[in-house]
Design an enzyme around this catalytic site. Structure first.
Site, short mmCIF file in Angstrom:
data_model
loop_
_atom_site.label_atom_id
_atom_site.label_comp_id
_atom_site.label_asym_id
_atom_site.label_seq_id
_atom_site.Cartn_x
_atom_site.Cartn_y
_atom_site.Cartn_z
N ALA A 34 -10.48 10.49 2.46
CA ALA A 34 -11.94 10.54 2.67
C ALA A 34 -12.41 11.95 2.37
O ALA A 34 -11.81 12.93 2.80
CB ALA A 34 -12.26 10.14 4.10
N GLU B 225 0.86 -1.19 0.00
CA GLU B 225 0.00 0.00 0.00
C GLU B 225 0.89 1.23 0.00
O GLU B 225 1.88 1.28 0.74
CB GLU B 225 -0.89 0.02 1.25
CG GLU B 225 -1.70 1.31 1.38
CD GLU B 225 -2.41 1.44 2.72
OE1 GLU B 225 -3.33 0.64 2.98
OE2 GLU B 225 -2.04 2.33 3.51
N TYR C 240 -6.93 6.76 -0.50
CA TYR C 240 -7.81 7.77 -1.08
C TYR C 240 -8.30 8.64 0.08
O TYR C 240 -8.82 8.11 1.07
CB TYR C 240 -8.98 7.04 -1.73
CG TYR C 240 -10.03 7.89 -2.39
CD1 TYR C 240 -9.97 8.13 -3.76
CD2 TYR C 240 -11.07 8.43 -1.66
CE1 TYR C 240 -10.95 8.90 -4.37
CE2 TYR C 240 -12.05 9.20 -2.26
CZ TYR C 240 -11.98 9.43 -3.62
OH TYR C 240 -12.95 10.19 -4.22
N GLY D 257 -14.74 5.24 4.86
CA GLY D 257 -13.80 6.34 5.14
C GLY D 257 -13.99 6.83 6.56
O GLY D 257 -15.02 6.58 7.19
N LYS E 278 8.00 4.11 2.52
CA LYS E 278 9.40 4.01 2.98
C LYS E 278 10.02 2.74 2.41
O LYS E 278 10.06 1.71 3.09
CB LYS E 278 9.44 4.00 4.51
CG LYS E 278 8.97 5.30 5.15
CD LYS E 278 9.02 5.18 6.66
CE LYS E 278 8.34 6.31 7.36
NZ LYS E 278 8.94 7.60 7.28
N GLN F 89 -7.32 -4.32 8.82
CA GLN F 89 -6.74 -3.19 9.55
C GLN F 89 -5.53 -3.70 10.31
O GLN F 89 -5.41 -4.91 10.55
CB GLN F 89 -7.81 -2.66 10.53
CG GLN F 89 -7.45 -1.43 11.30
CD GLN F 89 -7.07 -0.27 10.40
OE1 GLN F 89 -5.91 -0.19 9.99
NE2 GLN F 89 -8.01 0.59 10.09
P1 FAD Z 1 -17.99 0.30 7.25
O1 FAD Z 1 -17.87 -1.09 6.82
O2 FAD Z 1 -19.14 1.10 6.71
O3 FAD Z 1 -18.05 0.33 8.84
C1 FAD Z 1 -17.94 1.55 9.56
C2 FAD Z 1 -18.60 1.36 10.93
O4 FAD Z 1 -20.01 1.30 10.80
C3 FAD Z 1 -18.21 0.08 11.65
O5 FAD Z 1 -18.19 0.33 13.02
C4 FAD Z 1 -19.33 -0.89 11.30
O6 FAD Z 1 -19.51 -1.90 12.27
C5 FAD Z 1 -20.52 0.05 11.23
N1 FAD Z 1 -21.53 -0.36 10.25
C6 FAD Z 1 -21.30 -0.86 9.02
N2 FAD Z 1 -22.46 -1.09 8.37
C7 FAD Z 1 -23.44 -0.70 9.22
C8 FAD Z 1 -24.86 -0.67 9.14
N3 FAD Z 1 -25.49 -1.08 8.02
N4 FAD Z 1 -25.56 -0.20 10.21
C9 FAD Z 1 -24.92 0.24 11.32
N5 FAD Z 1 -23.58 0.23 11.47
C10 FAD Z 1 -22.85 -0.22 10.41
N6 FAD Z 1 -9.76 5.46 5.03
C11 FAD Z 1 -9.62 6.45 4.12
O7 FAD Z 1 -10.17 7.52 4.32
N7 FAD Z 1 -8.88 6.27 2.99
C12 FAD Z 1 -8.25 5.09 2.72
O8 FAD Z 1 -7.58 4.96 1.69
C13 FAD Z 1 -8.37 4.03 3.66
N8 FAD Z 1 -7.78 2.84 3.45
C14 FAD Z 1 -7.99 1.79 4.31
C15 FAD Z 1 -7.45 0.55 4.03
C16 FAD Z 1 -7.67 -0.54 4.88
C17 FAD Z 1 -7.07 -1.88 4.56
C18 FAD Z 1 -8.46 -0.35 6.06
C19 FAD Z 1 -8.72 -1.52 6.98
C20 FAD Z 1 -8.99 0.88 6.36
C21 FAD Z 1 -8.77 1.97 5.49
N9 FAD Z 1 -9.32 3.24 5.74
C22 FAD Z 1 -9.16 4.25 4.84
C23 FAD Z 1 -10.02 3.50 7.00
C24 FAD Z 1 -11.53 3.26 6.89
O9 FAD Z 1 -12.08 4.16 5.99
C25 FAD Z 1 -12.09 3.45 8.30
O10 FAD Z 1 -11.75 2.35 9.10
C26 FAD Z 1 -13.56 3.78 8.37
O11 FAD Z 1 -13.83 4.30 9.67
C27 FAD Z 1 -14.47 2.59 8.16
O12 FAD Z 1 -14.49 2.18 6.86
P2 FAD Z 1 -15.22 0.80 6.46
O13 FAD Z 1 -15.17 0.71 5.01
O14 FAD Z 1 -14.71 -0.31 7.28
O15 FAD Z 1 -16.71 1.17 6.95
#
Ligand code: FAD
Length: 297
Positions: A50, A16, A48, A107, A271, A175
């Site tokens: 957010a 990444e 990317y 995000g 890095k 994560q």
């Molecule tokens: P979701 O799957 O939508 O979950 C977010 C929260 O909402 C969780 O607590 C989940 O339990 C809850 N939830 C999900 N669906 C529902 C529902 N239907 N009803 C109620 N609650 C729900 N962030 C960036 O901004 N840019 C990046 O490039 C980026 N890259 C990442 C790469 C990886 C490998 C990882 C693991 C994370 C990355 N993140 C990035 C961080 C990520 O955007 C955050 O962790 C964010 O807070 C959650 O994203 P998610 O897609 O897991 O969200």
């Protein structure tokens, strides 16, 4: 070739990177990419911002990787502050430049935000939208072995992961997680909940004190005793911290590989020298394949 097809045959190996800020030059990242290609990665993903910050640069990086022909480019993409029409336009642009792998994310909320302020509230809705409108994409989703920090319970978080699978997610990228026991417990629980997707494990190299403390705590991840000792013992000694941290990272990689993962994904933090040390010490890739390696060691 789809990443999921590679995974059917063997464990994938990937990196990444993140785009430089708008006013910063691209050259250091281009140099980093050249070195990373030397490890023959299956794919390289690019973060990317957010809310769509740095989108142009993310596209530029995706295009560069695609044109190199040396790795599959995977874009991260978030639905924070994003409307369907804009998402549609962005996804069309990715496809135009030959990028058909996407990590679909909600995000993190920018400071002061409590909702996405866009058309989708959660990542599963974005996944569903992509699947329905752009079936060309191979979609990955985020997984949190120690629970997403905002989730009310471990069980609910797993239910939401399952929803992302059901919406069309094809593999999980995790994560950061330094705690192997917690990782194994999570795998057991998600399998019981019917989450069958391959798991690509994200490994965060332990290189300096403050970022490691910040990243673990802001993501609600635990710090195992061994890592806590490294932090405490080398609190005021960044050089020795890095040395011990790299050794710790190599051991973590072994531990993960021994659990039988589908992919190993290194958060390079851009890095390449430090990442090179770790990969070579872990014996994952051969020395001679890496341009500039001898000077770096
Ligand atoms: P979701 O799957 O939508 O979950 C977010 C929260 O909402 C969780 O607590 C989940 O339990 C809850 N939830 C999900 N669906 C529902 C529902 N239907 N009803 C109620 N609650 C729900 N962030 C960036 O901004 N840019 C990046 O490039 C980026 N890259 C990442 C790469 C990886 C490998 C990882 C693991 C994370 C990355 N993140 C990035 C961080 C990520 O955007 C955050 O962790 C964010 O807070 C959650 O994203 P998610 O897609 O897991 O969200």
């Amino acid at each position: 070739m789809k990443i999921t097809d590679i995974m059917k045959k063997r464990m994938t190996f990937s990196f990444e990177v993140f785009p430089p800020k708008d006013h910063q030059p691209m050259e250091p990242l281009l140099d980093t990419l050249e070195h990373l290609y030397g490890f023959d990665p299956d794919f390289i993903s690019c973060t990317y911002g957010a809310g769509g910050t740095n989108v142009g640069r993310n596209m530029e990086i995706m295009k560069t990787i695609k044109e190199s022909g040396k790795a599959i480019p995977v874009t991260h993409y978030t639905c924070i502050g994003n409307k369907k029409e804009n998402i549609r336009k962005d996804l069309e642009k990715y496809l135009e430049i030959g990028v058909n792998h996407i990590l679909a994310l909600r995000g993190d909320f920018p400071k002061g935000w409590e909702e996405t302020r866009g058309d989708f509230d959660y990542a599963n809705e974005l996944v569903e939208f992509i699947k329905e409108n752009f079936p060309e994409f191979c979609i990955s989703i985020a997984g949190n072995p120690e629970k997403h920090i905002q989730a009310n319970s471990f069980e609910k978080d797993i239910t939401h992961l399952r929803a992302k699978q059901d919406a069309g997610g094809e593999y999980i990228v995790t994560q950061l997680c330094f705690n192997m026991d917690n990782y194994k417990r999570w795998v057991e629980k998600i399998r019981k909940a019917g989450v069958t997707l391959p798991i690509v494990v994200g490994v965060m190299p332990v290189l300096s004190r403050d970022p490691i403390i910040r990243m673990t705590l802001t993501n609600g991840c635990s710090i195992p005793r061994e890592l806590a000792e490294i932090i405490g013992r080398y609190w005021d000694n960044p050089e020795d911290f890095k040395k011990a941290g790299k050794e710790y990272t190599v051991k973590l990689i072994y531990d993960y590989i021994n659990t039988g993962i589908d992919g190993l994904h290194i958060y390079t933090l851009n890095k390449w020298e430090d990442v090179t040390d770790i990969i070579v010490a872990a014996g994952i890739r051969k020395l001679k394949e890496v341009p500039g390696l001898e000077e770096a060691l």
